[in-house]
Structure formats: structure tokens, C-alpha cells
Design a protein around this motif. Structure first.
Motif, mmCIF file in Angstrom:
data_model
loop_
_atom_site.group_PDB
_atom_site.id
_atom_site.type_symbol
_atom_site.label_atom_id
_atom_site.label_comp_id
_atom_site.label_asym_id
_atom_site.label_seq_id
_atom_site.Cartn_x
_atom_site.Cartn_y
_atom_site.Cartn_z
ATOM 1 N N HIS A 86 -3.405 -8.516 23.596
ATOM 2 C CA HIS A 86 -3.330 -7.087 23.100
ATOM 3 C C HIS A 86 -2.507 -7.292 21.524
ATOM 4 N N LEU A 87 -2.990 -6.662 20.735
ATOM 5 C CA LEU A 87 -2.404 -6.611 19.317
ATOM 6 C C LEU A 87 -2.058 -5.067 19.019
ATOM 7 N N VAL A 88 -0.688 -5.022 18.398
ATOM 8 C CA VAL A 88 -0.240 -3.781 17.987
ATOM 9 C C VAL A 88 0.341 -4.061 16.516
ATOM 10 N N GLU A 89 -0.142 -3.183 15.401
ATOM 11 C CA GLU A 89 0.251 -3.611 14.086
ATOM 12 C C GLU A 89 1.200 -2.495 13.742
ATOM 13 N N SER A 90 2.331 -2.815 12.864
ATOM 14 C CA SER A 90 3.057 -1.898 12.211
ATOM 15 C C SER A 90 3.471 -2.165 10.874
ATOM 16 N N GLY A 91 4.124 -1.312 10.127
ATOM 17 C CA GLY A 91 4.575 -1.572 8.946
ATOM 18 C C GLY A 91 3.823 -0.995 7.694
ATOM 19 N N GLY A 92 2.831 -0.515 7.974
ATOM 20 C CA GLY A 92 2.084 0.050 6.969
ATOM 21 C C GLY A 92 2.848 1.226 6.147
ATOM 22 N N LEU B 245 5.825 -4.833 1.070
ATOM 23 C CA LEU B 245 5.651 -4.294 2.258
ATOM 24 C C LEU B 245 5.607 -5.700 3.222
ATOM 25 N N ARG B 246 6.214 -5.235 4.471
ATOM 26 C CA ARG B 246 5.952 -6.248 5.667
ATOM 27 C C ARG B 246 5.381 -5.530 6.845
ATOM 28 N N LEU B 247 4.383 -6.202 7.010
ATOM 29 C CA LEU B 247 3.268 -5.863 8.292
ATOM 30 C C LEU B 247 3.756 -6.717 9.458
ATOM 31 N N SER B 248 3.656 -6.359 10.586
ATOM 32 C CA SER B 248 3.897 -7.289 11.870
ATOM 33 C C SER B 248 2.715 -6.669 12.693
ATOM 34 N N CYS B 249 2.562 -7.922 13.754
ATOM 35 C CA CYS B 249 1.568 -7.610 14.675
ATOM 36 C C CYS B 249 2.238 -8.126 15.869
ATOM 37 N N LEU C 89 3.158 -10.324 8.019
ATOM 38 C CA LEU C 89 2.248 -10.462 6.754
ATOM 39 C C LEU C 89 3.308 -10.077 5.611
ATOM 40 N N GLN C 90 3.967 -10.624 4.731
ATOM 41 C CA GLN C 90 4.515 -10.162 3.585
ATOM 42 C C GLN C 90 3.727 -9.938 2.542
ATOM 43 N N LEU C 91 3.778 -8.726 1.796
ATOM 44 C CA LEU C 91 3.044 -8.455 0.976
ATOM 45 C C LEU C 91 3.846 -8.037 -0.167
ATOM 46 N N ASN C 92 3.641 -9.025 -1.343
ATOM 47 C CA ASN C 92 4.459 -8.762 -2.510
ATOM 48 C C ASN C 92 3.602 -8.469 -3.605
ATOM 49 N N ASN C 93 4.261 -7.773 -4.721
ATOM 50 C CA ASN C 93 3.545 -7.620 -6.058
ATOM 51 C C ASN C 93 2.075 -6.885 -5.676
ATOM 52 N N LEU C 94 2.320 -5.875 -5.055
ATOM 53 C CA LEU C 94 1.214 -5.079 -4.521
ATOM 54 C C LEU C 94 0.411 -4.437 -5.660
ATOM 55 N N LYS C 95 -0.769 -4.271 -5.447
ATOM 56 C CA LYS C 95 -1.742 -3.575 -6.536
ATOM 57 C C LYS C 95 -2.522 -2.765 -5.946
ATOM 58 N N PRO C 96 -3.184 -1.725 -6.642
ATOM 59 C CA PRO C 96 -3.685 -0.502 -6.082
ATOM 60 C C PRO C 96 -4.991 -0.858 -5.220
ATOM 61 N N ASP D 28 -5.138 -3.353 -3.320
ATOM 62 C CA ASP D 28 -4.505 -3.632 -1.814
ATOM 63 C C ASP D 28 -4.585 -2.671 -1.021
ATOM 64 N N THR D 29 -4.731 -1.490 -1.358
ATOM 65 C CA THR D 29 -4.940 -0.200 -0.552
ATOM 66 C C THR D 29 -5.997 -0.208 0.591
ATOM 67 N N ALA D 30 -5.626 -0.156 1.691
ATOM 68 C CA ALA D 30 -6.547 -0.573 2.727
ATOM 69 C C ALA D 30 -5.910 -0.394 4.152
ATOM 70 N N VAL D 31 -6.756 -0.157 4.958
ATOM 71 C CA VAL D 31 -6.230 -0.314 6.370
ATOM 72 C C VAL D 31 -6.190 -1.823 6.806
ATOM 73 N N TYR D 32 -5.082 -2.434 7.489
ATOM 74 C CA TYR D 32 -4.940 -3.806 7.674
ATOM 75 C C TYR D 32 -4.990 -4.071 8.898
ATOM 76 N N TYR D 33 -5.770 -5.010 9.599
ATOM 77 C CA TYR D 33 -6.055 -5.182 11.052
ATOM 78 C C TYR D 33 -5.338 -6.728 11.535
ATOM 79 N N CYS D 34 -4.802 -6.679 12.599
ATOM 80 C CA CYS D 34 -4.463 -7.799 12.998
ATOM 81 C C CYS D 34 -5.618 -8.133 14.036
ATOM 82 N N GLU D 35 -6.109 -9.777 14.125
ATOM 83 C CA GLU D 35 -6.997 -10.147 14.864
ATOM 84 C C GLU D 35 -6.743 -11.446 15.557
ATOM 85 N N ALA D 36 -7.318 -11.856 16.366
ATOM 86 C CA ALA D 36 -6.884 -13.014 17.195
ATOM 87 C C ALA D 36 -8.108 -13.749 17.869
#
Length: 129
Positions: free
Chosen positions: A3-9, A18-22, A85-92, A94-102
Motif C-alpha cells: 500500500h502506497l500513500v504519497e505526500s508533499g506536493g 520540494l520533497r515528496l514522500s511515499c 524524492l527531493q526535487l530541486n531547481n524546479l521548472k514549469p 515539472d508540473t504534474a501529478v507525481y505517483y509512487c509505484e512499487a
């Protein structure tokens, strides 16, 4: 079962971070585990971002799409229950919904959607001035 739950967007300005976590919940452990991030921008197909492969008594590794190399960094906590997932120097773009998968079985390359068996609901990242 996994079971996966993302956060941080969030919404950030170009150049921001930004820092995303799953959060990963597993009912059993396996000798192979692959966890990664994909993203999907409006009107586009889901694309690979990065992944970690852990193989007990074998070779694993971390992998990145060319578009995020040098800017994004994927990591897993020592207890292997959180994927970051650490996201640095973000660009336009990079705009998206980010999904964690396993995947807890080896089914294919990290960058293929079909290699994964489990996914979360996604977290929105907006990069805009």
C-alpha cells in the motif's frame, strides 16, 4: 500486498524545491523490491522519473530519467518504509501529478509502467511564477 500513500506536493516558484514522500506498507517482505516515481502532466502520458531497486544478496541501484538528472534525488529510509524524492531547481515543465509505484517481483525495467504492480493516488506539484 503493498500500500502506497504519497505526500508533499505543493505549488512553488521556478527554481524552488520540494520533497515528496511515499509511505510504504507491506504485508510481507521479498528478496526483490523496486519503488519509483512517475509523473503525469495534463494532456500527457505518464512518464518515469526515478526509481530504487533493492535486491537481497544481489545488485540494486538508483535510476533517473534524463530530464531530472542532477536536479532530483531519490532515497529510501533505512527502515525501507518511506520513499523520498527531493526535487530541486524546479521548472514549469515539472508540473504534474507525481505517483509512487512499487513492485515486489522482478517484471521489467524501472522505466516501464508495466513493471510495477502497486501505485498510490498521486500528489500534485505545480511550478509557476
Amino acid at each position: 500486498q503493498v500500500h502506497l500513500v504519497e505526500s508533499g506536493g505543493d505549488s512553488v516558484q521556478p527554481g524552488g524545491s520540494l520533497r515528496l514522500s511515499c509511505a510504504i506498507s507491506r504485508s510481507t517482505t521479498s528478496s526483490y523490491f523496486m519503488a519509483g516515481w512517475f509523473r503525469q502532466a495534463p494532456g500527457k502520458e505518464r512518464e518515469e522519473v526515478a526509481a530504487i531497486v533493492v535486491v537481497k544478496r544481489g545488485r540494486g541501484g538508483t535510476y533517473y530519467a534524463d530530464s531530472v538528472k542532477g536536479r532530483f534525488s531519490i532515497s529510501q529510509d533505512k527502515d525501507e518504509n518511506t520513499l523520498n524524492l527531493q526535487l530541486n531547481n524546479l521548472k514549469p515543465e515539472d508540473t504534474a501529478v507525481y505517483y509512487c509505484e512499487a513492485a515486489d517481483q522482478a517484471r521489467g525495467a524501472w522505466y516501464l509502467q508495466g513493471s510495477y504492480m502497486y501505485w498510490g493516488q498521486g500528489t500534485q506539484v505545480i511550478v509557476s511564477s
